[in-house]
Write a protein that holds these residues in place. Structure first.
Motif, PDB file in Angstrom:
ATOM      1  N   LYS A 138       0.826  -1.212   0.000  1.00  0.00           N
ATOM      2  CA  LYS A 138       0.000   0.000   0.000  1.00  0.00           C
ATOM      3  C   LYS A 138       0.861   1.264   0.000  1.00  0.00           C
ATOM      4  O   LYS A 138       0.533   2.247  -0.676  1.00  0.00           O
ATOM      5  CB  LYS A 138      -0.959  -0.016   1.200  1.00  0.00           C
ATOM      6  N   GLU A 139       1.958   1.241   0.745  1.00  0.00           N
ATOM      7  CA  GLU A 139       2.837   2.412   0.732  1.00  0.00           C
ATOM      8  C   GLU A 139       3.506   2.559  -0.632  1.00  0.00           C
ATOM      9  O   GLU A 139       3.643   3.671  -1.157  1.00  0.00           O
ATOM     10  CB  GLU A 139       3.892   2.317   1.836  1.00  0.00           C
ATOM     11  N   TYR A 140       3.909   1.445  -1.213  1.00  0.00           N
ATOM     12  CA  TYR A 140       4.461   1.452  -2.570  1.00  0.00           C
ATOM     13  C   TYR A 140       3.428   2.013  -3.553  1.00  0.00           C
ATOM     14  O   TYR A 140       3.756   2.807  -4.444  1.00  0.00           O
ATOM     15  CB  TYR A 140       4.846   0.023  -2.942  1.00  0.00           C
ATOM     16  N   LEU A 255      -4.253   5.410   4.210  1.00  0.00           N
ATOM     17  CA  LEU A 255      -4.190   4.407   3.147  1.00  0.00           C
ATOM     18  C   LEU A 255      -3.423   3.177   3.617  1.00  0.00           C
ATOM     19  O   LEU A 255      -3.870   2.048   3.431  1.00  0.00           O
ATOM     20  CB  LEU A 255      -3.518   4.997   1.903  1.00  0.00           C
ATOM     21  N   VAL A 256      -2.270   3.385   4.232  1.00  0.00           N
ATOM     22  CA  VAL A 256      -1.463   2.267   4.722  1.00  0.00           C
ATOM     23  C   VAL A 256      -2.074   1.680   5.993  1.00  0.00           C
ATOM     24  O   VAL A 256      -2.168   0.468   6.156  1.00  0.00           O
ATOM     25  CB  VAL A 256      -0.008   2.716   4.977  1.00  0.00           C
ATOM     26  N   ASP A 257      -2.492   2.553   6.913  1.00  0.00           N
ATOM     27  CA  ASP A 257      -3.142   2.142   8.161  1.00  0.00           C
ATOM     28  C   ASP A 257      -2.287   1.126   8.923  1.00  0.00           C
ATOM     29  O   ASP A 257      -2.754   0.046   9.297  1.00  0.00           O
ATOM     30  CB  ASP A 257      -4.533   1.566   7.871  1.00  0.00           C
ATOM     31  N   ALA A 258      -1.032   1.486   9.149  1.00  0.00           N
ATOM     32  CA  ALA A 258      -0.118   0.607   9.881  1.00  0.00           C
ATOM     33  C   ALA A 258      -0.571   0.439  11.326  1.00  0.00           C
ATOM     34  O   ALA A 258      -1.228   1.317  11.900  1.00  0.00           O
ATOM     35  CB  ALA A 258       1.293   1.190   9.842  1.00  0.00           C
ATOM     36  N   SER A 259      -0.206  -0.677  11.928  1.00  0.00           N
ATOM     37  CA  SER A 259      -0.634  -0.984  13.294  1.00  0.00           C
ATOM     38  C   SER A 259      -0.141   0.051  14.297  1.00  0.00           C
ATOM     39  O   SER A 259      -0.776   0.292  15.325  1.00  0.00           O
ATOM     40  CB  SER A 259      -0.123  -2.372  13.694  1.00  0.00           C
ATOM     41  N   TYR A 260       0.982   0.688  14.001  1.00  0.00           N
ATOM     42  CA  TYR A 260       1.579   1.657  14.920  1.00  0.00           C
ATOM     43  C   TYR A 260       1.210   3.102  14.579  1.00  0.00           C
ATOM     44  O   TYR A 260       1.647   4.037  15.254  1.00  0.00           O
ATOM     45  CB  TYR A 260       3.107   1.522  14.899  1.00  0.00           C
ATOM     46  N   ALA A 261       0.420   3.301  13.520  1.00  0.00           N
ATOM     47  CA  ALA A 261       0.138   4.656  13.035  1.00  0.00           C
ATOM     48  C   ALA A 261      -0.693   5.452  14.038  1.00  0.00           C
ATOM     49  O   ALA A 261      -1.662   4.951  14.605  1.00  0.00           O
ATOM     50  CB  ALA A 261      -0.578   4.597  11.697  1.00  0.00           C
ATOM     51  N   GLU A 307      -5.841   2.526 -12.915  1.00  0.00           N
ATOM     52  CA  GLU A 307      -5.085   1.531 -13.685  1.00  0.00           C
ATOM     53  C   GLU A 307      -3.826   1.127 -12.922  1.00  0.00           C
ATOM     54  O   GLU A 307      -3.455  -0.055 -12.877  1.00  0.00           O
ATOM     55  CB  GLU A 307      -4.703   2.097 -15.056  1.00  0.00           C
ATOM     56  N   VAL A 308      -3.162   2.118 -12.325  1.00  0.00           N
ATOM     57  CA  VAL A 308      -1.982   1.842 -11.504  1.00  0.00           C
ATOM     58  C   VAL A 308      -2.364   0.954 -10.319  1.00  0.00           C
ATOM     59  O   VAL A 308      -1.688  -0.036 -10.010  1.00  0.00           O
ATOM     60  CB  VAL A 308      -1.348   3.161 -11.009  1.00  0.00           C
ATOM     61  N   ILE A 309      -3.456   1.303  -9.661  1.00  0.00           N
ATOM     62  CA  ILE A 309      -3.910   0.541  -8.494  1.00  0.00           C
ATOM     63  C   ILE A 309      -4.212  -0.910  -8.869  1.00  0.00           C
ATOM     64  O   ILE A 309      -3.784  -1.846  -8.188  1.00  0.00           O
ATOM     65  CB  ILE A 309      -5.153   1.221  -7.878  1.00  0.00           C
ATOM     66  N   MET A 323      -8.888  -4.245  -1.432  1.00  0.00           N
ATOM     67  CA  MET A 323     -10.180  -3.579  -1.595  1.00  0.00           C
ATOM     68  C   MET A 323     -10.340  -2.431  -0.601  1.00  0.00           C
ATOM     69  O   MET A 323     -10.918  -1.390  -0.935  1.00  0.00           O
ATOM     70  CB  MET A 323     -11.317  -4.590  -1.434  1.00  0.00           C
ATOM     71  N   ILE A 324      -9.822  -2.609   0.614  1.00  0.00           N
ATOM     72  CA  ILE A 324      -9.870  -1.519   1.595  1.00  0.00           C
ATOM     73  C   ILE A 324      -9.099  -0.312   1.069  1.00  0.00           C
ATOM     74  O   ILE A 324      -9.563   0.834   1.152  1.00  0.00           O
ATOM     75  CB  ILE A 324      -9.295  -1.988   2.950  1.00  0.00           C
ATOM     76  N   ALA A 325      -7.916  -0.570   0.509  1.00  0.00           N
ATOM     77  CA  ALA A 325      -7.097   0.514  -0.040  1.00  0.00           C
ATOM     78  C   ALA A 325      -7.790   1.168  -1.231  1.00  0.00           C
ATOM     79  O   ALA A 325      -7.832   2.400  -1.351  1.00  0.00           O
ATOM     80  CB  ALA A 325      -5.725  -0.025  -0.448  1.00  0.00           C
ATOM     81  N   ARG A 326      -8.337   0.351  -2.106  1.00  0.00           N
ATOM     82  CA  ARG A 326      -9.009   0.876  -3.301  1.00  0.00           C
ATOM     83  C   ARG A 326     -10.211   1.741  -2.918  1.00  0.00           C
ATOM     84  O   ARG A 326     -10.412   2.829  -3.473  1.00  0.00           O
ATOM     85  CB  ARG A 326      -9.457  -0.277  -4.200  1.00  0.00           C
ATOM     86  N   ASN A 327     -11.000   1.272  -1.980  1.00  0.00           N
ATOM     87  CA  ASN A 327     -12.183   2.021  -1.549  1.00  0.00           C
ATOM     88  C   ASN A 327     -11.794   3.327  -0.865  1.00  0.00           C
ATOM     89  O   ASN A 327     -12.490   4.345  -1.001  1.00  0.00           O
ATOM     90  CB  ASN A 327     -13.031   1.166  -0.606  1.00  0.00           C
TER      91      ASN A 327
END
Length: 353
Positions: A138-140, A255-261, A307-309, A323-327
Motif C-alpha cells: 500500500k505504501e508502494y 491508506l497504509v493504516d499501519a498498526s503503529y500509526a 489503472e496503476v492501483i 479492496m480496503i485501499a481501493r475504496n
C-alpha cells in the motif's frame, strides 16, 4: 451542480497550466534519464545478512554496517558490497524491521543494475505478518500514484527480500516484501533542478506543485508531513525558479493504516481528527483557481490512477486489504466530484497559518 465549478474555470481559460499536463511518468525522455534499476519494474529478488539488534542500536546518520547485497538480475545471482544503516526514528522504536539506508560505491555499482545509484532507501515491513507485508504494498502504491500526478517524484521498485538475521549460533531467515526508493539527487538531476536544504514556507513554493502535494496527502489520508520544516518532504529548485516539494514516507497515512500509526502532531500541533483513517486537508489557502486546476487534474487522471492501483493488485497477499485501499482512494474522488464536499473538506479547511 456536479463539476459545475470546474467547467466554469475551464471556460475562463484558467486550466491551461503546462506544469499540470506537459510531463508524463511514462515519457520517453524521463525513461532515458531514469537509471536501469528503476526503469525496470519487475520485482527484484535480493538477499541481505546482518544483525537486526546491531542495526537498530549501533547505526546512525554517520555509522553504517558493512554487508553484502545479493541480487538476481536476468536470472543470475550477483552480489555487491554495501554499507547500511537504520533510518526512521519512529519505526526503529516501534517495528521489528527498521527501514534502511543503503550506500554503494560508484566503482562497485557501475557494472551492475545499481549503476548510477550511490544511495538508496530500502523500505521494510514493520513485522513479518500478512497485513504488514500488504502495508508495504500500500505504501508502494502511494508512490506510484504520485508518479501519475507530478514529474517531481521518487522512483520506486518492489523487491522480494530474503533476510538472514544474524543471531549468534542460530541465524533466522525472514522472507519479506520491500521496495527501493531512489535518492533525491537522482530526482533533481532528472528534472534539471537542485535539491534544497533551507526551509521554504509553502506559500513561497510553486502554487500548483504545492497544491498537488497537499491534494495527494489528502488522498492517502496523511497528516505526517510538513513542507515548511521538510518533515517527510524534500524540496528542489528548478531552472525556471520554482520551489517544488517531493513527498515520501507514507506509513502513517490512512491508506497504509499501519498498526503503529497515530495522528501526527508535527511541531506539537494537535489536530482535530482521532484516527489516521480520518482525512484532514493540511494545505494552505490559495487562490481558488489553483485549487480548481489541481482538482481537475486529479479528476482527469482518475482512470490512470486506478489503472496503476489495479496493476498492483497481484502483489497483495490478502485481497481484502487491496479492496480496503481501493475504496479509501475512491472516497477521495467522491469528495472531488461533489462541489459541496470539495468546498467543505478542502476549500474551507485550507490553512492560513
Amino acid at each position: 451542480m456536479k463539476n459545475q465549478t470546474i467547467l466554469l474555470f475551464l471556460a475562463l481559460g484558467l486550466l491551461g497550466n503546462p506544469f499540470l499536463y506537459s510531463q508524463s511518468a511514462d515519457s520517453t525522455e524521463e525513461k532515458k534519464k531514469t537509471t536501469k534499476l528503476f526503469r525496470e519494474q519487475e520485482i527484484l529478488p535480493i538477499k541481505l545478512r546482518f544483525s537486526n539488534k546491531e542495526m537498530k542500536k549501533e547505526t546512525n546518520d554517520s555509522t553504517y554496517l558493512f554487508s553484502k547485497l545479493l541480487f538476481k538480475d536476468k536470472g543470475q545471482w550477483d552480489s555487491i558490497d554495501v554499507r547500511i544503516r537504520a533510518r526512521g526514528n519512529y519505526r526503529r522504536a516501534h517495528c521489528y524491521f527498521p527501514p534502511l539506508k543503503v550506500k554503494i560505491k560508484k566503482s562497485l555499482a557501475k557494472e551492475t543494475i545499481f549503476k548510477g545509484n550511490k544511495e538508496l532507501k530500502l523500505v521494510m515491513p514493520c513485522v513479518q505478518s500478512t497485513k504488514s507485508l500488504d502495508n508495504i504494498v500500500k505504501e508502494y502504491m502511494a508512490y506510484k500514484i504520485y508518479e501519475v500526478i507530478s514529474p517531481f517524484h521518487f522512483k520506486t521498485r518492489m523487491v522480494s527480500i530474503e533476510y538472514t538475521e544474524l543471531k549468534g549460533k542460530k541465524d533466522k531467515v525472514h522472507t519479506v516484501k520491500g521496495f527501493l526508493i531512489e535518492d533525491i539527487d537522482k530526482v533533481a538531476k532528472r528534472e534539471n533542478a537542485k535539491k534544497m536544504k533551507r526551509i521554504v514556507h509553502p506559500m513561497e513554493q510553486d502554487d500548483i506543485a504545492s497544491a498537488q502535494n497537499d491534494f495527494f496527502q489528502f488522498l492517502i489520508g496523511n497528516t505526517d508531513y510538513s513542507t515548511a520544516y521538510q518533515h517527510n518532504q524534500k524540496l528542489v529548485f528548478t531552472s525556471d525558479f520554482r520551489t517544488i516539494p517531493l513527498p515520501y514516507d507514507f506509513d502513517m497515512s490512512g491508506l497504509v493504516d499501519a498498526s503503529y500509526a497515530v495522528v501526527s502532531q508535527v511541531q506539537g500541533e494537535v489536530l482535530s481528527i482521532e484516527s489516521v483513517k480520518d482525512r484532514l486537508y493540511r494545505g494552505f489557502k490559495r487562490d481558488e483557481a489553483v485549487f480548481q486546476q489541481v482538482r481537475k487534474q486529479y479528476l482527469d487522471k482518475k482512470s490512470e490512477i486506478f489503472e496503476v492501483i489495479e496493476g498492483i493488485k497481484p502483489q497483495f497477499d490478502n485481497e481484502k486489504e487491496f479492496m480496503i485501499a481501493r475504496n479509501f482512494i475512491e472516497d477521495f474522488f467522491k469528495v472531488l466530484e461533489n462541489d459541496n464536499q470539495f468546498d467543505m473538506q478542502i476549500i474551507r479547511k485550507a490553512r492560513i497559518k
